[in-house]
Design an enzyme around this catalytic site. Structure first.
Site, PDB file in Angstrom:
ATOM      1  N   HIS A 463       0.825  -1.213   0.000  1.00  0.00           N
ATOM      2  CA  HIS A 463       0.000   0.000   0.000  1.00  0.00           C
ATOM      3  C   HIS A 463       0.859   1.262   0.000  1.00  0.00           C
ATOM      4  O   HIS A 463       0.704   2.143  -0.859  1.00  0.00           O
ATOM      5  CB  HIS A 463      -0.924  -0.007   1.226  1.00  0.00           C
ATOM      6  CG  HIS A 463      -1.766   1.223   1.366  1.00  0.00           C
ATOM      7  ND1 HIS A 463      -3.086   1.266   0.985  1.00  0.00           N
ATOM      8  CD2 HIS A 463      -1.480   2.467   1.839  1.00  0.00           C
ATOM      9  CE1 HIS A 463      -3.577   2.475   1.212  1.00  0.00           C
ATOM     10  NE2 HIS A 463      -2.619   3.223   1.742  1.00  0.00           N
ATOM     11  N   GLU A 464       1.746   1.353   0.979  1.00  0.00           N
ATOM     12  CA  GLU A 464       2.552   2.569   1.090  1.00  0.00           C
ATOM     13  C   GLU A 464       3.491   2.731  -0.105  1.00  0.00           C
ATOM     14  O   GLU A 464       3.786   3.860  -0.519  1.00  0.00           O
ATOM     15  CB  GLU A 464       3.341   2.568   2.403  1.00  0.00           C
ATOM     16  CG  GLU A 464       2.480   2.599   3.653  1.00  0.00           C
ATOM     17  CD  GLU A 464       1.472   3.744   3.687  1.00  0.00           C
ATOM     18  OE1 GLU A 464       1.703   4.787   3.040  1.00  0.00           O
ATOM     19  OE2 GLU A 464       0.430   3.588   4.357  1.00  0.00           O
ATOM     20  N   HIS A 467       1.759   4.554  -2.871  1.00  0.00           N
ATOM     21  CA  HIS A 467       1.901   6.009  -2.708  1.00  0.00           C
ATOM     22  C   HIS A 467       3.274   6.475  -3.206  1.00  0.00           C
ATOM     23  O   HIS A 467       3.396   7.517  -3.871  1.00  0.00           O
ATOM     24  CB  HIS A 467       1.755   6.397  -1.238  1.00  0.00           C
ATOM     25  CG  HIS A 467       0.358   6.433  -0.731  1.00  0.00           C
ATOM     26  ND1 HIS A 467      -0.653   7.141  -1.347  1.00  0.00           N
ATOM     27  CD2 HIS A 467      -0.205   5.861   0.371  1.00  0.00           C
ATOM     28  CE1 HIS A 467      -1.775   7.009  -0.652  1.00  0.00           C
ATOM     29  NE2 HIS A 467      -1.528   6.229   0.388  1.00  0.00           N
ATOM     30  N   HIS A 470       3.462   6.841  -6.855  1.00  0.00           N
ATOM     31  CA  HIS A 470       2.758   8.047  -7.285  1.00  0.00           C
ATOM     32  C   HIS A 470       3.682   9.266  -7.205  1.00  0.00           C
ATOM     33  O   HIS A 470       3.681  10.135  -8.081  1.00  0.00           O
ATOM     34  CB  HIS A 470       1.525   8.260  -6.401  1.00  0.00           C
ATOM     35  CG  HIS A 470       0.463   9.112  -7.013  1.00  0.00           C
ATOM     36  ND1 HIS A 470      -0.659   9.511  -6.318  1.00  0.00           N
ATOM     37  CD2 HIS A 470       0.338   9.658  -8.243  1.00  0.00           C
ATOM     38  CE1 HIS A 470      -1.423  10.248  -7.098  1.00  0.00           C
ATOM     39  NE2 HIS A 470      -0.839  10.358  -8.265  1.00  0.00           N
TER      40      HIS A 470
END
Length: 671
Positions: A463-464, A467, A470
């Site tokens: 998940h992290e 980010h 991105h």
């Protein structure tokens, strides 16, 4: 002339400090421009911050003093690129504050927060500067701007409006006071929660981040109850670390600010420029999910009660006992073992942190053609930090990733991604690549075992890192819209879609190896993990949705007069249909996301973005989960674009259609 003034000021400040040269006011001669963490002392922050503030003030004055006709370049682009020193200081300070706080740094952050808030007030209430911005905004149709420039212009113009430039003199003065006090209270709330988290560990012997794992294994029901009550009452002890008064003051100020700007409540103001746009849309969205989630959670209670009844019959639990919130993790784990023959303790030996991280990297390499290599001589803000150079397929630099995964008393709980340096293009056309940090609170290695992760931990790392992708892959020109500078209810799409690769068979075969034998995780165990993928989704979705609704309830208030936090929360939980066996993922008194981390009236974003992520991943499943063409389309349409276009436009460019709202319910097995 302006630059000469700035450098003279910097020199004066360094002289007045009476110690070594301030690292923030020198060129960083470090690998890839990573901040020289080890050279930075606490005494460096405030002088450098002052220099940065003066630099940005001078740059703003230069924009105002420019006698040329206001244009995108001499107003908007110049504003976007202003504050270089300040960006360097804040990029370090506000990251270190979250990972390695000290009493001295706590005071520095409090002072820095006030100073930066005052600077923002000075900028966004500057009538002369706004006149320049408005002059460009009013002519935007005839300026021949590209889409990114239009988005930057709109975002900057809205920032002035939302900060109150249209208010009268008294209104502006009050707004400045509100902004400054809110920024201070936010820091205070975060510090109180850190103290509460550390107190919990002192009381129970394990950290907040270990709570779910520990609660699944503690057989002593009285001890589970004690742990639950300590966990769920953080910030609510009517003592020096109680957060209730701080929360009410924060809400009071948010309400006053919203009303000054012409809104009925903070939720209306905050959602104005988000994908959802208004509270009614969010409320309806959450109510629909809650209906399905609670229905599934009730079935899960029945299954767990059967197991508890067996323990009652065996004399392990008192007669007549019913599932309580402190029983959920424990009996859910028993049900999982019974239904899927899956035991977390069987799985963890295959999830050594370093191997999982390499699996995260390898997945990104397969999808997007990027590569990772350690930066051996990288400066470190903590010995546990590691640095990696991220390169594109052609060998060009994408950025630097810093990882910091283990808990310590100086670090706040949870996991997050942050920017140490944003991606952007300088005025002379030089590409500046980002420095991104992934932080977590995973199981620490011990004397005889490395860091071994739970299934949830593995998902969190993916998940992290979503980010991080991105931020790393951003290909924007302006910082205002680069990387994760997007609408709050869009920012979780890259992170959440990345979770989908964590437990693909091909992914697991790549990284899941036994820490002692090197054996690849057996197919039988992989099948169990996949089969149990939607296990306990009633609970997981309900607690997340409940927290999202609670967040909205607080930010839809038009007054806090006479509000009792405990009673308000209790009533909100009853109204949303929350069952007694579950509490919101975050109760009000320790809801850091909405009182300290920018998710006010925005915690729903995780579920909102999951609709996009599950719908998008259905395309990957259709084309092949590692299909390079689909992955590169996602990279070019989503990950590289930041906020340079409206989120739904970007999504449609990738998907070719609007998202199916039922994709989330299908993926979670709720419909």
């Amino acid at each position: 002339m302006k630059r000469i003034f700035i450098f003279a000021l910097a020199a004066m400040l360094m002289t007045s400090c009476n110690h070594k040269d301030n690292p923030f006011l020198t060129q960083w001669d470090t690998p890839y421009g990573i901040p020289p963490f080890e050279q930075i002392e606490e005494a460096d922050y405030l002088p450098a911050l002052e220099a940065g503030i003066e630099q940005q003030k001078a740059e703003i004055e230069a924009i105002i003093a420019n006698e040329e006709e206001p244009s995108f370049d001499n107003v908007i682009a110049a504003f976007d690129r202003s504050g270089d020193i300040l960006s360097k200081v804040c990029g370090v300070l506000f990251n270190i504050e979250e990972t390695d706080i000290t009493p001295g740094l706590e005071k520095i952050v409090e002072e820095a927060t006030v100073k930066t808030s005052e600077l923002e007030n000075e900028i966004y209430f500057n009538a002369d500067l706004f006149a320049k911005v408005k002059a460009v905004y009013d002519r935007k149709a005839e300026l021949g701007l590209n889409r990114e420039q239009e988005m930057v212009l709109d975002k900057i113009y809205r920032a002035f409006e939302q900060n109150g430039i249209g208010l009268d003199e008294a209104g502006q003065a009050r707004m400045k006071e509100i902004n400054t006090e809110l920024s201070t209270l936010s820091v205070k709330f975060g510090n109180l929660i850190l103290k509460e988290n550390n107190a919990f560990k002192d009381q129970m012997g394990f950290s907040i981040s270990e709570y779910p794992e520990q609660m699944a294994s503690i057989s002593d029901r009285a001890l589970r109850e004690k742990a639950f009550k300590a966990y769920s009452s953080r910030g609510n002890h009517n003592d020096s670390t109680d957060t209730k008064a701080t929360i009410l003051r924060i809400l009071q100020l948010k309400i006053e600010r919203a009303k000054l700007l012409g809104y009925n409540n903070p939720a209306e103001q905050i959602l104005n420029d988000k994908m959802a746009h208004d509270p009614q849309t969010v409320d309806a969205f959450l109510a629909n999910i809650m209906k399905y989630a609670v229905a599934q959670a009730k079935k899960e209670v029945v299954a767990m009660q059967k197991v508890m009844d067996e323990d009652i019959a065996a004399g392990k639990v008192e007669a007549g006992a019913k599932i309580e919130p402190w029983d959920w993790f424990y009996y859910a784990e028993k049900v999982r073992k019974a239904e899927y023959d899956l035991d977390e303790e069987q799985v963890k030996p295959y999830f050594q942190m370093e191997n999982v991280r390499q699996g995260v990297f390898n997945t990104a390499s397969k999808l997007y053609g990027i590569s990772f290599e350690p930066v051996a001589d990288a400066p470190k803000y903590n010995p546990e930090m590691e640095a990696f150079k991220v390169s594109d397929a052609d060998g060009s630099l994408i950025g630097i990733l810093l990882t910091d995964y283990f808990p310590r008393e100086s670090k706040r709980g949870g996991a997050w991604m942050n920017n140490v340096r944003e991606q952007y293009v300088t005025a002379d056309g030089q590409m500046v690549r980002p420095v991104i940090v992934n932080v977590g609170n995973l199981n620490k290695p011990t004397a005889d075992k490395p860091s071994l992760l739970s299934i949830d931990n593995v998902e969190t790392m993916f998940h992290e890192f979503g980010h991080a992708l991105h931020g790393l892959l951003s290909q924007c020109t302006y910082m205002t819209v680069s990387g994760t500078n997007v609408a709050r209810d869009f920012v979780e799409l890259p992170s959440q879609i990345n979770e989908n690769w964590a437990f693909q068979k091909e992914t697991l075969a790549d990284f899941a190896r036994h820490y002692q034998t090197g054996e690849v995780i057996p197919d039988e165990l992989v099948d169990k993990i996949i089969a149990a993928g939607n296990f306990n989704q009633g609970f997981t979705t309900t607690e997340l949705c409940a927290a999202s609704i609670l967040d909205m309830k607080w930010h839809e208030l038009e007054s806090v007069e006479g509000i009792d936090i405990e009673e308000f929360e209790k009533k909100a939980c009853q109204e949303m249909g929350l069952i007694d066996e579950i509490i919101p993922r975050y109760r009000t008194t320790y809801f850091n996301h909405i009182f300290n981390s920018g998710y006010s009236a925005g915690y729903y974003s995780y579920l909102w973005a999951e609709v996009l992520d599950k719908d998008a991943f259905e395309l990957f499943k259709e084309k092949g989960v590692f299909d390079r063409e689909t992955a590169m389309k996602f990279r070019h349409c989503i990950l590289e674009k930041g906020g340079s276009e409206e989120p739904m436009v970007l999504y449609r460019q990738f998907r070719g259609a609007d998202p199916d709202p039922d994709a989330l319910l299908r993926a979670r097995g709720l419909k």
